[in-house]
Design an enzyme around this catalytic site. Structure first.
Site, PDB file in Angstrom:
ATOM      1  N   HIS A   1      11.535 -13.525   2.222  1.00 22.25           N
ATOM      2  CA  HIS A   1      10.856 -13.332   3.556  1.00 22.25           C
ATOM      3  C   HIS A   1      10.278 -13.933   3.985  1.00 22.25           C
ATOM      4  O   HIS A   1       9.388 -14.350   4.890  1.00 22.25           O
ATOM      5  CB  HIS A   1      11.043 -11.559   4.515  1.00 22.25           C
TER       6      HIS A   1
HETATM    7  C1  UD1 Z   1       4.653  -8.694   7.685  1.00 21.01           C
HETATM    8  C2  UD1 Z   1       3.126  -9.405   6.684  1.00 21.01           C
HETATM    9  C3  UD1 Z   1       3.665 -10.045   5.609  1.00 21.01           C
HETATM   10  C4  UD1 Z   1       4.310  -8.903   4.633  1.00 21.01           C
HETATM   11  C5  UD1 Z   1       5.628  -7.871   5.589  1.00 21.01           C
HETATM   12  C6  UD1 Z   1       6.290  -7.389   5.138  1.00 21.01           C
HETATM   13  C7  UD1 Z   1       1.090 -10.064   8.094  1.00 21.01           C
HETATM   14  C8  UD1 Z   1       0.777 -11.599   7.895  1.00 21.01           C
HETATM   15  N1  UD1 Z   1       2.711 -10.046   7.328  1.00 21.01           N
HETATM   16  O1  UD1 Z   1       5.094  -9.987   7.383  1.00 21.01           O
HETATM   17  O2  UD1 Z   1       2.524  -9.811   4.950  1.00 21.01           O
HETATM   18  O3  UD1 Z   1       4.826  -8.671   3.499  1.00 21.01           O
HETATM   19  O4  UD1 Z   1       4.966  -7.876   6.734  1.00 21.01           O
HETATM   20  O5  UD1 Z   1       7.035  -7.655   6.114  1.00 21.01           O
HETATM   21  O6  UD1 Z   1       1.112  -9.334   8.823  1.00 21.01           O
HETATM   22  N2  UD1 Z   1       9.983  -8.285  13.023  1.00 21.01           N
HETATM   23  C9  UD1 Z   1      11.445  -7.310  13.871  1.00 21.01           C
HETATM   24  N3  UD1 Z   1      11.473  -5.737  13.586  1.00 21.01           N
HETATM   25  C10 UD1 Z   1      10.185  -5.203  12.798  1.00 21.01           C
HETATM   26  C11 UD1 Z   1       9.471  -5.825  12.809  1.00 21.01           C
HETATM   27  C12 UD1 Z   1       8.756  -8.117  12.685  1.00 21.01           C
HETATM   28  O7  UD1 Z   1      12.152  -7.976  14.174  1.00 21.01           O
HETATM   29  O8  UD1 Z   1      10.250  -3.873  12.469  1.00 21.01           O
HETATM   30  C13 UD1 Z   1      10.994  -9.181  13.334  1.00 21.01           C
HETATM   31  C14 UD1 Z   1       9.677 -10.515  14.187  1.00 21.01           C
HETATM   32  O9  UD1 Z   1       9.817 -10.018  15.392  1.00 21.01           O
HETATM   33  C15 UD1 Z   1       9.161 -11.116  13.844  1.00 21.01           C
HETATM   34  C16 UD1 Z   1       9.307 -11.472  12.468  1.00 21.01           C
HETATM   35  O10 UD1 Z   1      10.018 -10.305  12.565  1.00 21.01           O
HETATM   36  O11 UD1 Z   1      10.324 -12.538  14.445  1.00 21.01           O
HETATM   37  C17 UD1 Z   1       8.653 -11.156  11.862  1.00 21.01           C
HETATM   38  O12 UD1 Z   1       7.297 -10.258  11.909  1.00 21.01           O
HETATM   39  P1  UD1 Z   1       5.771  -9.932  11.802  1.00 21.01           P
HETATM   40  O13 UD1 Z   1       5.595  -8.943  11.954  1.00 21.01           O
HETATM   41  O14 UD1 Z   1       4.940 -10.999  12.374  1.00 21.01           O
HETATM   42  O15 UD1 Z   1       5.713 -10.529  10.096  1.00 21.01           O
HETATM   43  P2  UD1 Z   1       6.692 -10.208   8.659  1.00 21.01           P
HETATM   44  O16 UD1 Z   1       7.192 -11.374   7.946  1.00 21.01           O
HETATM   45  O17 UD1 Z   1       7.026  -9.110   8.985  1.00 21.01           O
END
Ligand code: UD1
Length: 368
Positions: A211
């Site tokens: 991811h």
């Molecule tokens: C976050 C953490 C990362 C961790 C990861 C584990 C930061 C900077 N990064 O990254 O260190 O390893 O979590 O999962 O805090 N999304 C969904 N549903 C959700 C959550 C996210 O659809 O429940 C989508 C968001 O819309 C976005 C993407 O996933 O497009 C990334 O989500 P985000 O929380 O920004 O960061 P992660 O990549 O999950």
């Protein structure tokens, strides 16, 4: 008066770190009044709610519901909402975990309101400032009052950065507390159900999670990896529980081939199911931080698709190896031929980290 402590969680890797400490504090009501706060950084059922269920965490006292956004948007929204909570609750202590945006946002907010901050999983460094997590770790460690490190390398990093020695406490890896608890709860019939559900056999599959932006946001890198994993699944089944970020990007790829049936691209798994699978693969391919540690505990070979790791103990003592896309095929060939890395269990990965933290906090409260 018990120490009113807000424990902050936001994203999936926080939940297994906060649960043991929250539950341990709740067992000691004369010393602690734990308040659980979820920022809502992760909000999907599979990314959040099921983990609360598997880890015995109650509904959080506060859910800030901030959701996704750019880093500044997400961090800003958390700070604004958390400031109000602190003003209402006036806690004695805020505890933050790991390195996600919620960790940074809440530590800064609390500190600016003169509330003491404790950071669990302090001192880890990848020395790669292009990673948002590295920025989050460094800022949080710089301003925290109590730093709980998982391993000796964390202490060394903090001392090198000028953090006072008396703020640093080597307590071990709290995520292993949760891992040990869930392993005790998984019985063989639970395991059978998981293996039936995914039509896999123990010791005859590969577990993949990816991811990190560096692997999944670049279309060429992600395209190459998907092509390679699809080809690998002709030799050995591959199961890939997909993070939402990765899912969006896979959907955007124009592949001119179809994924074969042994390449199982599935939704994010609940904690119990994931750990069940993680006990039995021939090896794991990942870019996650926590999975490098879990595989070391479980003695499963782990190939980490990153140029660096903030968890070097998983390499020096555990079963982890860093690999680049260019040499992953060769590494996998070696493992499939029986030539795998052996590891040993790092010190203080014993399931008692939450207890050590609580004991340290009791002493801290007597002094302050
Ligand atoms: C976050 C953490 C990362 C961790 C990861 C584990 C930061 C900077 N990064 O990254 O260190 O390893 O979590 O999962 O805090 N999304 C969904 N549903 C959700 C959550 C996210 O659809 O429940 C989508 C968001 O819309 C976005 C993407 O996933 O497009 C990334 O989500 P985000 O929380 O920004 O960061 P992660 O990549 O999950």
């Amino acid at each position: 008066m018990p120490i009113k402590t807000i424990l902050v969680v936001g994203a999936r890797p926080n939940f297994m770190k906060a649960a043991p400490l929250f539950l341990e504090m709740r067992r000691l009501p004369s010393f602690f009044e734990p308040v659980l706060l979820h920022t809502g950084q992760h909000y999907d059922y599979e990314m959040s709610k099921v983990f609360f269920e598997d880890l015995d965490l109650p509904e959080p006292h506060y859910f800030l519901g901030v959701g996704s956004g750019t880093h500044a948007e997400q961090t800003g929204k958390i700070m604004i909402a958390f400031e109000r909570v602190i003003q209402d609750e006036n806690p004695d202590l805020v505890v933050v975990f790991g390195d996600v945006n919620s960790t940074l946002a809440c530590s800064v907010t609390a500190k600016k309101l003169s509330i003491p901050v404790a950071h669990v999983e302090a001192g880890l460094r990848s020395f790669d400032m292009t990673m948002p997590e590295e920025i989050n770790r460094k800022v949080t460690d710089t301003i925290s009052d109590i730093l709980f490190t998982p391993s000796q390398d964390g202490n060394e990093n903090l001392l090198r950065e000028g953090i006072e020695r008396n703020k640093i406490h080597l307590v071990g890896n709290i995520m292993i507390d949760s891992l040990i608890t869930i392993l005790e709860r998984i019985n063989s019939s639970d395991e059978d159900k998981v293996f039936e559900k995914f039509n896999l056999g123990r010791n005859n599959f590969v577990l993949v999670t990816l991811h990190r932006p560096s692997n999944v946001d670049d279309r060429t890198n992600l395209g190459n990896l998907m092509y390679f994993l699809n080809r690998l699944s002709l030799t050995i089944p591959v199961i890939f529980p997909v993070h939402p970020r990765t899912r969006k990007n896979i959907n955007g790829l124009n592949t001119n081939y179809t994924f074969n049936g042994n390449f199982k691209i599935v939704e994010p798994l609940r904690y119990k199911e994931f750990i069940t699978l993680e006990k039995y693969p021939r090896f794991v391919v990942t870019d996650s931080g926590g999975i490098q540690e879990e595989t070391t505990y479980l003695n499963i070979p782990c190939l980490t698709l990153r140029p660096n790791t903030e968890r070097p103990i998983t390499i020096t003592e555990g079963t982890n190896e860093l690999v680049a896309y260019e040499n992953i095929e060769q590494k996998i060939g070696l493992i499939l031929a029986g030539n795998r890395k052996q590891g040993k269990l790092p010190e203080l990965w014993d399931g008692k980290t939450a207890q050590r933290i609580v004991n340290t906090l009791k002493e801290w409260s007597f002094k302050s």
